[in-house]
Design a protein around this motif. Structure first.
Motif, mmCIF file in Angstrom:
data_model
loop_
_atom_site.group_PDB
_atom_site.id
_atom_site.type_symbol
_atom_site.label_atom_id
_atom_site.label_comp_id
_atom_site.label_asym_id
_atom_site.label_seq_id
_atom_site.Cartn_x
_atom_site.Cartn_y
_atom_site.Cartn_z
ATOM 1 N N ALA A 1 -0.756 2.565 5.922
ATOM 2 C CA ALA A 1 -0.321 2.897 4.579
ATOM 3 C C ALA A 1 -1.234 2.107 3.660
ATOM 4 C CB ALA A 1 1.234 3.016 4.177
ATOM 5 N N PHE A 2 -0.911 0.907 4.042
ATOM 6 C CA PHE A 2 -1.643 -0.451 3.161
ATOM 7 C C PHE A 2 -3.149 -0.121 3.405
ATOM 8 C CE2 PHE A 2 -1.364 -4.919 2.052
ATOM 9 C CZ PHE A 2 -2.400 -5.253 1.708
ATOM 10 N N TYR A 3 -3.612 0.238 4.646
ATOM 11 C CA TYR A 3 -4.986 0.478 4.882
ATOM 12 C C TYR A 3 -5.663 1.607 4.096
ATOM 13 C CZ TYR A 3 -9.477 1.033 7.491
ATOM 14 O OH TYR A 3 -10.783 1.081 7.903
ATOM 15 N N GLY A 4 -4.732 2.590 4.254
ATOM 16 C CA GLY A 4 -4.875 3.810 3.079
ATOM 17 C C GLY A 4 -5.123 3.421 1.844
ATOM 18 N N ILE A 5 -4.362 2.578 1.255
ATOM 19 C CA ILE A 5 -4.445 2.103 -0.185
ATOM 20 C C ILE A 5 -5.815 1.296 -0.519
ATOM 21 C CG2 ILE A 5 -3.535 0.551 -1.885
ATOM 22 C CD1 ILE A 5 -0.859 1.274 -0.263
#
Lengths: 419, 419
Positions: free
Chosen positions: A385-389
């Motif tokens: 999720a963090f990577y997507g952000i």
């Protein structure tokens, strides 16, 4: 046996024979086909964008998104056997791009804007880092995660910014030189931040002596390779023109470019920093050797691959999750604000138009941010999720500024005509 | 902590950080370093060869042998993770080379030498095949092995021959056009032989209908893509000149080149045959668009990689076995004799000097021979010793003719001045 049977049998036999070098030969053909389709898509989209007065580079990035593994999967970037080949092509392309940017930058010009560029870069690193760090702390993340978000927001993408200024025919302006200088310096600062943060993540401690040595190594590299190279070129460079081999200056220029890039990587800098320095060194005799004109031909064919591959890395499916989308938008706003204010403040004396142009030109993030995010993901420090952000932030900071910079340049030019 | 300790710790931390994109980033840097060293070695050796009046291409091949995995192992061609990347670069390079050769060949010129070239190619395929086959039969090998040795001896290396004629500034001569035409045709014949022989090896039978269809597919491809393309370019090609994008003719030319190459592979031909045809199509407007001049810049930087990688594939350690060396030398003599007599005979009417020049220019074998040998090796039809023999033949037929062709060209030029 009917003719159709014979045809089918032959086509099978012949295509079998064609792949006779084993799997390798078939894979080579497959990769060349993918590169051809990506190249065609990027060139056509770029041409359309030029016709509708939008930056060509955005067209190429969008072509990459569409041809990439998350939409059409024509360019199979995630296939483990092909991945490396695409990465090498993208890296060679961005090295050539930064070399050509360097060729347009004389050391004497750099010296004029050097101090301004340094302050722009420094403030443009500190403010986004602080904004990213404190937003994460406020939303209850731990120190390491917060530091990584800060680090991801630090480095301007020199490649995208420089290409943009080039497309808009604005490279020779003082403001552009400040932007390029600051972008190169902030790439270096970004790598220092990365080495510090990753050191902290691994050891939960970092020595000030180690940071000092990192900085010393970089300064020594810049002094020896740039000042030494320029001096050497001024004194002995005329000999290159005397070599009888066809295109000798271009070939020797390419050799110097890749040598500098390789040395930069060896001491821990990015290859593109070395390539830029090599361009600065060669710039001393640019008018004499016409390397730039010849390099433009290489660029028109090769550089597009960097942008189409960068675009293809964008996983747009990650943004279907509303919470990721929301957090991503906030981080994007902070990323805009951080560079816009951070980079404009040190040059506020140049007037609001020029200062805000410099700030906006520094907004695009790119490869370094993605590299840091990928590193943190592989270490298990951040999750998907963090990577997507992080990717959303890189995507939006890259896609939006070009639409704003065009009108800003027109306004600066208009202001000049009126005065 | 001493300064030295700090330095060591920092360098470790920084190089760690630099490889943060995971292994990929480190691998990319490694490949770029290897390509840089191979490029530098090939360019320096080529330059020395030019100074001592020897063909540049030989210098580049020798640089490849020395930098390759069997001597210095700087260019780590046999590393499975890097192998594909090097193969893609070599293939793109040879595609561009054949495209530029095609650009110097107008269809009307080809038509003039077409029939001569066809007979040169046909006789130059039949005789070497027969010599290889019967030598193997005499030395007690089975039918399949004998056929493969014949097949390996069939195809002239268009790439090496064309580069040679270009280096010697002899491309515009009638004899050279016959050689290029024949070399392209014999590449096509070589691929037909390969499909027949591999069909036999797999099924122990081959249908005449299937062979007929193979030939029909090839003829249809040539007719539609070459004649159709030339017609289309004559009628509508002027529009390319009207596009405002920078270097539009070069970019569209490259697109056509790689499209033809990809289509050729799809129907079972070699990519280089398609690239050559694309060049012939573009040649119609060459004087207008100056694609050739711009392509030369791409060539000077890229084509060298084909030759350095071809050289790097040569395993010179295989020749330490005297029996392999002896058999290899006999096969080499037969390979020389087959092309020299086979290709000279159909053009004997042009006089001994020109006919023997054509024969000698057709001697170099290369990629197709190696592809066939690699295919047979992977199928277990031939063993390592046999493969070594094939490689020695390819090596010697490539290395020796350049030294003979130079004086032959001088002799032809002298003869013309005297008459």
């Amino acid at each position: 046996m009917t003719v159709a049977d014979a045809a089918a049998a032959t086509i099978a036999a012949v295509s079998h024979a064609a792949s006779s070098g084993g799997d390798t030969h078939a894979m080579v053909s497959k990769i060349i086909l993918q590169l051809l389709l990506a190249f065609a898509a990027a060139k056509i989209t770029g041409y359309i964008f030029e016709k509708i007065n939008q930056p060509v580079v955005i067209g190429e990035l969008l072509a990459g998104v569409i041809m990439g593994p998350y939409v059409l999967n024509v360019l199979q970037l995630n296939d483990p056997s092909m991945h490396l080949t695409f990465e090498v092509i993208a890296e060679v392309a961005v090295i050539l791009l930064l070399f050509s940017i360097g060729l347009e930058t004389k050391l004497s010009d750099m010296a004029k804007v050097g101090l301004k560029a340094f302050w722009v870069a420094l403030a443009g690193v500190v403010l986004p880092f602080a904004l990213g760090f404190f937003y994460m702390k406020i939303t209850n993340h731990n120190d390491i995660m917060s530091m990584f978000m800060g680090a991801i927001m630090v480095a301007t993408s020199v490649g995208i910014t420089a290409r943009l200024l080039k497309d808009l025919d604005f490279m020779s302006e003082e403001v552009s030189r400040i932007v390029i200088g600051a972008a190169v310096i902030d790439d270096i600062l970004g790598l220092i931040v990365l080495s510090v943060v990753s050191g902290l993540a691994e050891k939960n401690s970092i020595s000030l002596a180690a940071i000092a040595v990192t900085i010393a190594v970089i300064v020594i590299f810049l002094l020896i390779f740039t000042l030494g190279g320029v001096h050497f070129n001024k004194k002995y460079g005329y000999r290159i023109g005397k070599l009888k081999a066809r295109n000798a200056p271009l070939i020797i220029g390419s050799l110097i470019c890749f040598t500098y890039a390789v040395v930069a990587v060896q001491i821990g800098l990015a290859a593109i920093v070395g390539a830029f320095m090599a361009g600065v060194v060669m710039a001393e005799r640019e008018s004499e050797f016409e390397v730039k004109e010849k390099l433009e031909i290489l660029e028109d064919v090769l550089v597009v691959f960097f942008f189409v591959i960068m675009g293809a890395k964008v996983n747009i499916t990650a943004f279907t999750d509303p919470s990721i989308l929301f957090a991503g938008l906030i981080i994007t706003v902070l990323a805009f604000a951080g560079k816009l204010f951070g980079c404009a403040l040190p040059v506020a004396g140049m007037g609001i138009k020029k200062a805000s142009f410099i700030g906006m030109a520094m907004v695009p993030r790119g490869e370094v941010g993605i590299i840091i995010a990928a590193f943190a993901l592989s270490k298990g420090i951040i999750d998907d999720a963090f990577y997507g952000i992080a990717i959303l932030m890189v995507l939006l900071t890259t896609l939006i500024p070009p639409f704003i910079l065009g009108p800003m340049i027109k306004s600066i030019k208009r202001g000049r005509q009126n005065s």
